[in-house]
Every structure is written in structure tokens, then in C-alpha cells.
Design an enzyme around this catalytic site. Structure first.
Site, PDB file in Angstrom:
ATOM      1  N   LYS A  44       0.800  -1.223   0.000  1.00  0.00           N
ATOM      2  CA  LYS A  44       0.000   0.000   0.000  1.00  0.00           C
ATOM      3  C   LYS A  44       0.833   1.273   0.000  1.00  0.00           C
ATOM      4  O   LYS A  44       0.311   2.351  -0.247  1.00  0.00           O
ATOM      5  CB  LYS A  44      -0.945  -0.003   1.200  1.00  0.00           C
ATOM      6  N   SER A 258      -3.460 -12.390   3.976  1.00  0.00           N
ATOM      7  CA  SER A 258      -3.987 -12.213   2.620  1.00  0.00           C
ATOM      8  C   SER A 258      -3.029 -12.819   1.592  1.00  0.00           C
ATOM      9  O   SER A 258      -3.469 -13.296   0.538  1.00  0.00           O
ATOM     10  CB  SER A 258      -4.247 -10.740   2.318  1.00  0.00           C
TER      11      SER A 258
END
Lengths: 316, 92
Positions: A44, A258
Site C-alpha cells: 500500500k 492475505s
């Protein structure tokens, strides 16, 4: 050269490492792009820094401004680091059922957190952030779900890096949240390798998370482009945890949950490719390291216990 | 060719409350036909006009069948078929 003016400049150019123990046949190879090697430890950092730079260039963001963002954690942590270095305030809207570490990191960087109800997941955080933005027109919402800068960060960064390091790529597998990674990277790869498969892995949550929501309320991020995807997997907590642990045990890679879900999808494709006989180079994303998820119990006890502990939590 | 089918809460009225049932078939079409034979009424909840209902997602071994041939998707022996209401981000 590995010297940078500041932490922000040390973004990207992450390693691509082989996962030989996961290869189901000699002609099918798997590779992991280690996005935990970014300034705050997650993929991110790419969209967060890109969106800030773009808003600065447009004059929307000036020192002293307050940034508002719906985030389940990693984007908030990236923004919080950049905000600290650049002199912005940050307000994050985050579902209350995310891990304790993410909260602590955000607070350490000086961000304010507004919690949205657990049952609504990320979708509720987005809705809440939009309401708050309407009440504070002077705040700047970068809005990762619809900001083209999110996908562009991957179109201009992640995509070219992968093609440079793996010109024979046949599959790209990543997580589907804001859709920025898949849409941006996928678009770049498909332009240069039209046959490259672009595979999404999304978390499948239990009914504790989805139970209260109406099925017609499905939220589609504005960035989403279904034409880029060629496949899509839905991965439950048990399989995501199983694969996360295999990554440590077989390849020494300590990744977040994830990334385990992404590996599960990559192995599904690897299995198919192994049956077909064509050469395959499957590149998957490791989104972040496992550090922020230790308190969830993901790495201790039996898989059943760990999966049960994740029930009702947003793990991706 | 047998598959394990996971049934979401809203469809369990058709399976007597069972979360998982077995069904025969080598394609999704065949699996749904076999489901209907044992759990009448379930097919109409999944299929309209010969294709999957818009608000239902079906996964074979966790892969969304919309990208894998729809009702013609292959179901390997011992595979899993997961039926979910379409709610996740990015659902069409």
C-alpha cells in the site's frame, strides 16, 4: 545504488523470489514479489505515496491539511508515515474488527482513528468516510477505491518491475480489495503480454461479517475494471491460514494472511497449468509481512483454532 | 464423479438445514441438476433463463465459475462447489 534521500524515496523495486517447493511440475514455476520490503512494510505504500504526490501536484494538498481515508489498515499506515514526514494530519476510518497491531501502528504515527461498525466491513468504512467528508469539506479524501493514482502506481511501478524481472510471466495473482493492484498491474502486463492471465484472490468471510448485510448492497470500487481479470478466487480463512503457514515452513517467507489467500489461488492455477503441459511462470504478490497479525493467533495452535479465532475479523 | 457442495444459510431451507451436501456430476450444470433431484426448488434459486442468477456466486475449488465456463465449468472428482450470495467487493 541503494541510497535514498528519505524513507519515502525507498519505495518499490522489491525482490522477486522463487518458490521452488510449491512447483507442481518442472515446467510450472511460482514466484513471489515481496511487497513487504516497502517503507512501511506493505504494497500500500505504492498507491498511498502516489495519491499524495498527485494531490500535492494538483494543489489540493498543502502543509497543515487534514487527510481523510477509509482503510482497513495498510493504506492508513502508509499515509500516516507520509503525513508525519510531510506535515499533514491524518484521520482514518477503519472497521473496529481489524487487528490490534494496525491500530497501534496508526496511533504511533499520530493518526486519528474513527471506527466503523464491524458488521459492515470495509464497505461500511467507505460509507462512513464519505459522510464525514461531506461534513468536513476542507479535509482531503484521497479515496483509494476510486483514485486513478492507486491503479497508476501499479501500472507505472509494480507492472514494469515484474515484466523486467520475469519476461516469461504467464500468470499474475494478487488480492482484490480496492482493485488497484490487479487493475493497474494487470493492465500493464496485458498490454505487453496479451496472453498473461490476471487472477484475483479475494477473502471469503464468515456470516458473522456478511450476515447483517443485504445481498443487493455489494460495493464495487470505482477503479474496478472487470475486463482486466481472467480469473477470480474466493478463499476462506482456513485455506488462507494453511497457505500462510506453508509459506513459512517451505520457503521461509513470513507473510500476512492475505498473501496466503493469494498463494491458494496461485496454486489453483499452477495445478491447471501442470495438467496442460505449457511452460508457466506464475507471479504472486506477498502484500505484507506477518508481524501485524501475530495477535490474531494466525501462527499458533492448530489451523482449526486459528481459523476460528479469525471468524468475525477482517483478515485481508 | 462426486462433489461436495457448500450451501449458504439462505438456501438451507432446501437442504433440511444441511451446510454441506454431496452431488454427482462432472460439470456445474450436472451438479445443479443432481442437487435439484435431491433438494427440489434449489435450481430456481441459482439459475434463471439458462444462466447463473446475478446475485449468486458459485465457486469450483474456490474459483469463480463466471471466469471458468459458467454452468459448463468442469467439476473435478472430489472437488468442492461453494455457493455464496454475491456481496463481496467487486461483485458484478
Amino acid at each position: 545504488m541503494a541510497r535514498y534521500e528519505s524513507l519515502i524515496d525507498a519505495l518499490g523495486d522489491t525482490p522477486l523470489v522463487g518458490l521452488p517447493s510449491f512447483s507442481p511440475a518442472p515446467h510450472v514455476r511460482l514466484w513471489a514479489k515481496l511487497e513487504d520490503r516497502n517503507p512501511t512494510g506493505s504494497i500500500k505504500d505504492r498507491p498511498a505515496l502516489r495519491m499524495i504526490q498527485q494531490a500535492e501536484a494538483e494543489g489540493r494538498l498543502t502543509p497543515g491539511c487534514t487527510i481523510l481515508e477509509p482503510t482497513s489498515g495498510n493504506t492508513g499506515i502508509s499515509l500516516a508515515m507520509a503525513a508525519k514526514l510531510k506535515g499533514y494530519e491524518l484521520v482514518c476510518v477503519m472497521p473496529e474488527n481489524t487487528s490490534a497491531e494496525r491500530r497501534q501502528l496508526l496511533e504511533m504515527y499520530g493518526a486519528r482513528i474513527i471506527f466503523s461498525p464491524a458488521a459492515g466491513g470495509s464497505n461500511q468504512a467507505v460509507a462512513t468516510a464519505k459522510e464525514i467528508a461531506a461534513q468536513h469539506p476542507d479535509w482531503v479524501m484521497l479515496y483509494q477505491y476510486g483514485n486513478p493514482g492507486n491503479a497508476l502506481a501499479h501500472y507505472e511501478g509494480t507492472g514494469p518491475e515484474i515484466l523486467r524481472d520475469m519476461p516469461t510471466i504467464t500468470h499474475f495473482v494478487a488480492g482484490l480489495g480496492t482493485t488497484g493492484t490487479l487493475v493497474g498491474t494487470g493492465r500493464y502486463l496485458r498490454e505487453h503480454k496479451p496472453d498473461c492471465q490476471i487472477i484475483a484472490a479475494e477473502p471469503r468471510y464468515g456470516e458473522l461479517v456478511y450476515g447483517l448485510r443485504n445481498i443487493a448492497e455489494g460495493f464495487v470500487p470505482e477503479l474496478y475494471d472487470p475486463d482486466v481479470l481472467t480469473g477470480r478466487y474466493s478463499v476462506g480463512a482456513y485455506d488462507a491460514l494453511r497457505r500462510t503457514r506453508q509459506l513459512v515452513e517451505q520457503e521461509g517467507i513470513f507473510a500476512g494472511i492475505s498473501s496466503g489467500a493469494i498463494l491458494h489461488a496461485a496454486l489453483g492455477q499452477a495445478e491447471k497449468a501442470a495438467g496442460g503441459g505449457d511452460e508457466a511462470d506464475i507471479v504472486m504478490v506477498v502484500c505484507d509481512g506477518g508481524w501485524k497479525y501475530l495477535s490474531t493467533g494466525a501462527y499458533t495452535g492448530t489451523l482449526e483454532e486459528a481459523a476460528e479465532a479469525l471468524e468475525g475479523q477482517l483478515w485481508a | 464423479m462426486s462433489a461436495t457442495v457448500s450451501i449458504p444459510t439462505i438456501l438451507r431451507t432446501h437442504t433440511g438445514g444441511e451446510k454441506q451436501v454431496k452431488a454427482e456430476g462432472s460439470t456445474l450444470q450436472e451438479v445443479i441438476t443432481d442437487l435439484e433431484a435431491n433438494h427440489p426448488g434449489i435450481k430456481d434459486r441459482l439459475v434463471t433463463d439458462g444462466s447463473l442468477h446475478r446475485f449468486v456466486n458459485v465457486y469450483v475449488n474456490d474459483e469463480d465459475v463466471r471466469f471458468a465456463g459458467g454452468l459448463d465449468a468442469q467439476v473435478p472428482d472430489g472437488g468442492t462447489v461453494t455457493i455464496l450470495p454475491a456481496v463481496a467487493g467487486g461483485a458484478r
